[in-house]
Structure formats: C-alpha cells, structure tokens
Scaffold this motif. Structure first.
Motif, PDB file in Angstrom:
ATOM      1  N   ILE A 139      88.732  59.183  10.138  1.00 50.99           N
ATOM      2  CA  ILE A 139      88.372  58.889  11.531  1.00 50.99           C
ATOM      3  C   ILE A 139      87.843  60.146  12.226  1.00 50.99           C
ATOM      4  O   ILE A 139      86.945  60.089  13.047  1.00 50.99           O
ATOM      5  N   THR A 140      88.435  61.282  11.849  1.00 49.04           N
ATOM      6  CA  THR A 140      88.118  62.529  12.534  1.00 49.04           C
ATOM      7  C   THR A 140      86.622  62.817  12.528  1.00 49.04           C
ATOM      8  O   THR A 140      85.971  62.776  11.484  1.00 49.04           O
ATOM      9  N   GLY A 141      86.113  63.126  13.723  1.00 51.23           N
ATOM     10  CA  GLY A 141      84.708  63.508  13.855  1.00 51.23           C
ATOM     11  C   GLY A 141      83.738  62.346  13.885  1.00 51.23           C
ATOM     12  O   GLY A 141      82.527  62.559  13.961  1.00 51.23           O
ATOM     13  N   LYS A 142      84.280  61.128  13.838  1.00 52.88           N
ATOM     14  CA  LYS A 142      83.398  59.959  13.812  1.00 52.88           C
ATOM     15  C   LYS A 142      83.110  59.451  15.229  1.00 52.88           C
ATOM     16  O   LYS A 142      83.904  59.640  16.144  1.00 52.88           O
ATOM     17  N   SER A 143      81.990  58.790  15.375  1.00 56.20           N
ATOM     18  CA  SER A 143      81.678  58.119  16.635  1.00 56.20           C
ATOM     19  C   SER A 143      82.414  56.777  16.664  1.00 56.20           C
ATOM     20  O   SER A 143      82.963  56.329  15.647  1.00 56.20           O
ATOM     21  N   ALA A 144      82.395  56.144  17.852  1.00 55.77           N
ATOM     22  CA  ALA A 144      83.076  54.851  17.982  1.00 55.77           C
ATOM     23  C   ALA A 144      82.509  53.837  16.983  1.00 55.77           C
ATOM     24  O   ALA A 144      83.261  53.087  16.353  1.00 55.77           O
ATOM     25  N   GLU A 145      81.217  53.834  16.819  1.00 59.18           N
ATOM     26  CA  GLU A 145      80.591  52.874  15.913  1.00 59.18           C
ATOM     27  C   GLU A 145      81.032  53.133  14.470  1.00 59.18           C
ATOM     28  O   GLU A 145      81.327  52.198  13.714  1.00 59.18           O
ATOM     29  N   GLN A 146      81.098  54.412  14.099  1.00 56.33           N
ATOM     30  CA  GLN A 146      81.526  54.753  12.735  1.00 56.33           C
ATOM     31  C   GLN A 146      82.999  54.395  12.528  1.00 56.33           C
ATOM     32  O   GLN A 146      83.376  53.920  11.454  1.00 56.33           O
ATOM     33  N   ILE A 147      83.826  54.623  13.556  1.00 58.99           N
ATOM     34  CA  ILE A 147      85.254  54.282  13.439  1.00 58.99           C
ATOM     35  C   ILE A 147      85.425  52.773  13.288  1.00 58.99           C
ATOM     36  O   ILE A 147      86.251  52.305  12.501  1.00 58.99           O
ATOM     37  N   ARG A 148      84.625  52.026  14.032  1.00 56.24           N
ATOM     38  CA  ARG A 148      84.684  50.565  13.895  1.00 56.24           C
ATOM     39  C   ARG A 148      84.427  50.159  12.441  1.00 56.24           C
ATOM     40  O   ARG A 148      85.070  49.256  11.917  1.00 56.24           O
ATOM     41  N   THR A 149      83.469  50.819  11.828  1.00 54.55           N
ATOM     42  CA  THR A 149      83.136  50.483  10.437  1.00 54.55           C
ATOM     43  C   THR A 149      84.276  50.873   9.501  1.00 54.55           C
ATOM     44  O   THR A 149      84.709  50.079   8.659  1.00 54.55           O
TER      45      THR A 149
END
Lengths: 190, 179
Positions: A139-149
């Motif tokens: 999760i670290t360093g990810k954007s909201a969209e990337q975290i959703r994925t």
C-alpha cells in the motif's frame, strides 16, 4: 523432515495428526505446533503432550490441504526461531523482509488472503504479522486508485473531475466526511 | 488471459485489517480513507476503538500553521510521539495545491482548510489545539479572519505569533485580540 503425510507406520509419540478441510491428514511435530497458539492450547487442553494419552486426529475445518502445506513450510523454517514478540513500534516508511520470506510470500493475492486467514485462525503471530506487513508494504506510496486495485476495494464514491479526489455522492455520505476535502475548484472564500 | 487475483482487504477478519492499518503511516491512512466509504469507516472505527493502533490511536493533536509553507501538523501519541506535517505546496497547475502524492486541493482558503481540519480531526480522532499566526505573510485583517475561523475550533489552547513585531502596532492589536 518433521512433517510427513501419514504412512502405515505407527504415529510417533511427539507428533499429532491434523486433518484439513478436504480430508487430508498431516503429521505434525509437537515442537512445530508451539508456533500456533490455537494448536498449542488444544494440545495442552487435551494433554496430547503426554505419552500415555491417545491422540485423536485434530480436524481443521477452515484450512485446506494446500494452505496446510504452506503453513507447515513456514513452521519448519521458523522451528528454532525465538518466540515471536509483538513490536510496539508501529508504522514504517520502509519495509524489509528476509529473502526466504519474500520468496515464501511471492504468491498470488488470493493465496495470500487465504494464508492470512489461516494464520489468523491458527493464531501464528509471526506469520500473521509478516503477511500484514507485506500487505502494508504494497500500500505504501500508492495512490488511492492503486490502493483500490491492490486491496480490491470497489469505488463507491465519485471522483472530482478537477482534482481526481472522491466527492460525496449524496447527502447520506456527508456524515462520514468523504471528500469534503477539495470539493470544488473554487471554494468560496470566507 | 488470467485476471490478476484479488486480495479482498475489507473482508479480512477485524484483527488482520487492524494489523495492516497499524503498519501504515498517516499519509497512507488518509489515502486509504479516501478509497471508498467502507474504507473510510474502517479507518475511523479502528482509530476510535483501539488505543494501540499505530497512528490511529486516541489523543492525537493537530496544529495549524499559516505561513509561506501552508502547513497542517499532526502530532501522534504513539510510542514514537511522531509528528507529521502536510505542506500545501503550489503545484504546477497554478490553481491547485499539492497535499501529498496524487492528492491535490483546489486552494488554500479558509473554507478548504476547515474541511481538511475537520476531516483530519475525525479521521485521527484528534484535537486542533494550536494555531500559528504569522505577521510576515498576513496582515491584521487576514489574521483576524483566521482567528475567527479556527480560533474556536476543537480544544484550541495555544496561539503562536511567528515573526511578531514585524508590523509593530498591528501585532500589538493582534495580541490584544488573542488575549
């Protein structure tokens, strides 16, 4: 090997048999079960550590044979590790893992999910905490969209066209404060 | 072609979700809280329930600083007593301010700041307890508006005037207002 599938030979005194949800039996060294608080408590309650007590197979209805194989691999690798102690230090900006751990947990997300559930069920703190740290590192360093994925979170908020930040969809969502942040490109000054 | 497998985080047992959240920095908690309503509720519920949950514990403080750096500071009562600061930097797009990775806000106006503050107070179960004013960058009228907007929020106990005496009489008037 301290763990083998049962054979026709008599069960050694220092082992117990666990049965996975799909009916497969595994012979487990009692030493290995010390890492699982669930199994350790069960063995203690039924006095399976005594040689004069008959040991019935232990059904593990929530664990498949594939998960059990994976867990036994973990238990064997950490057989001589000191007892796990929960670290009071919390969040981290960087994560490092042993090479063996990285290889061990280099598995598809769905298997990781099942393994975390199994570690939770069997209460294996080191494995449980390690998988959680692995997930946190993803999760670290990810954007909201990337975290959703990564976390398979379905979008139930609209994104602001200008900022890309979720905005409230209806009045019912205003209570949770979602996207009260930067709702519009030009908020009225006070 | 095989679709990538899923890790349905929100379907994990409570203990597991809590442990993952405990490992995250406030920045990741904020981003996660913006992912969905369920994720937002999860972040907030764990913060209010747990006392040993990383940056999500109770009793955190927020400071608001008005200066050239446009800063909100979060002070966490975790074992490290960590302080995290959000700088609302001018982005390349002149009409927006970058808050953190991939997160922009439209402007540094009291209304937007108020929304941020309220959101962070709620998310981290924190109190806004210190307001930093700055004579160098703001005039008396602007500082008055800031005090009116934020001076009564939360459990404000401390006002700090930075670069005081730069404007002499104006600063004295400001101090009188604060007193």
């Amino acid at each position: 090997m301290s763990c083998e599938e049962p054979t026709t030979s008599p069960t050694p005194e220092n082992n117990i048999t666990v049965v996975s949800s799909d009916g497969k039996e595994f012979l487990l060294d009692l030493k290995l079960t010390e890492q699982s608080e669930t199994l350790a408590r069960l063995i203690s309650n039924f006095e399976y550590d005594r040689t004069d007590v008959k040991k019935d197979p232990v059904p593990l209805g929530n664990i498949t044979s594939a998960q059990m194989q994976k867990i036994i691999e973990w238990l064997q690798h950490h057989r001589y590790y000191p007892k796990w102690e929960q670290n009071d230090i919390h969040y981290s900006t960087s994560f490092t893992f042993e090479t063996w751990v990285e290889e061990y947990l280099n598995i598809p997300n769905n298997e990781m999910f099942e393994l975390l559930n199994a570690a939770n069920y069997l209460n294996i703190p080191r494995l449980f905490s390690t998988i959680c740290r692995i997930m946190a590192s993803r999760i670290t360093g990810k954007s909201a969209e990337q975290i959703r994925t990564v976390l398979n979170i379905k979008t139930d908020v609209k994104n602001d066209v200008y900022t890309g930040i979720p905005i409230q969809e209806d009045s019912s969502s205003s209570e949770d404060g979602m996207s009260e942040i930067s709702l519009s490109p030009s908020p009225p000054p006070i | 072609m095989v679709a990538p497998s899923k890790f349905p985080f929100l379907h994990l047992p409570h203990l597991a979700r809590n442990e993952v959240l405990r490992q995250l920095t406030p920045f990741e908690i904020i981003i996660l809280s913006l992912c969905s309503k369920s994720a937002n509720k999860l972040c907030k519920s764990i913060q209010k329930r747990e006392t040993n949950s990383g940056c999500c514990g109770n009793g955190n403080d927020i400071e608001l600083k008005f200066s050239s750096r446009n800063e909100i500071t979060l002070k966490f009562r975790d074992p490290r007593l960590t302080t995290w600061s959000f700088y609302f930097d001018d982005s390349i797009i002149s009409s927006s301010f970058k808050v953190m990775k991939d997160l922009h806000t439209s402007s540094w106006t009291p209304k937007v700041i108020e929304r941020w503050i309220l959101y962070l107070l709620d998310l981290f179960n924190a109190s806004l307890n210190k307001l930093h004013l700055n004579s160098q960058y703001f005039g008396i009228e602007e500082n008055k508006r800031i005090i009116n907007a934020f001076g009564t929020k939360g459990s404000m106990t401390t006002f700090a005037l930075e670069n005081g005496n730069v404007k002499g009489k104006e600063d004295e008037e400001l101090i009188q207002i604060l007193i």
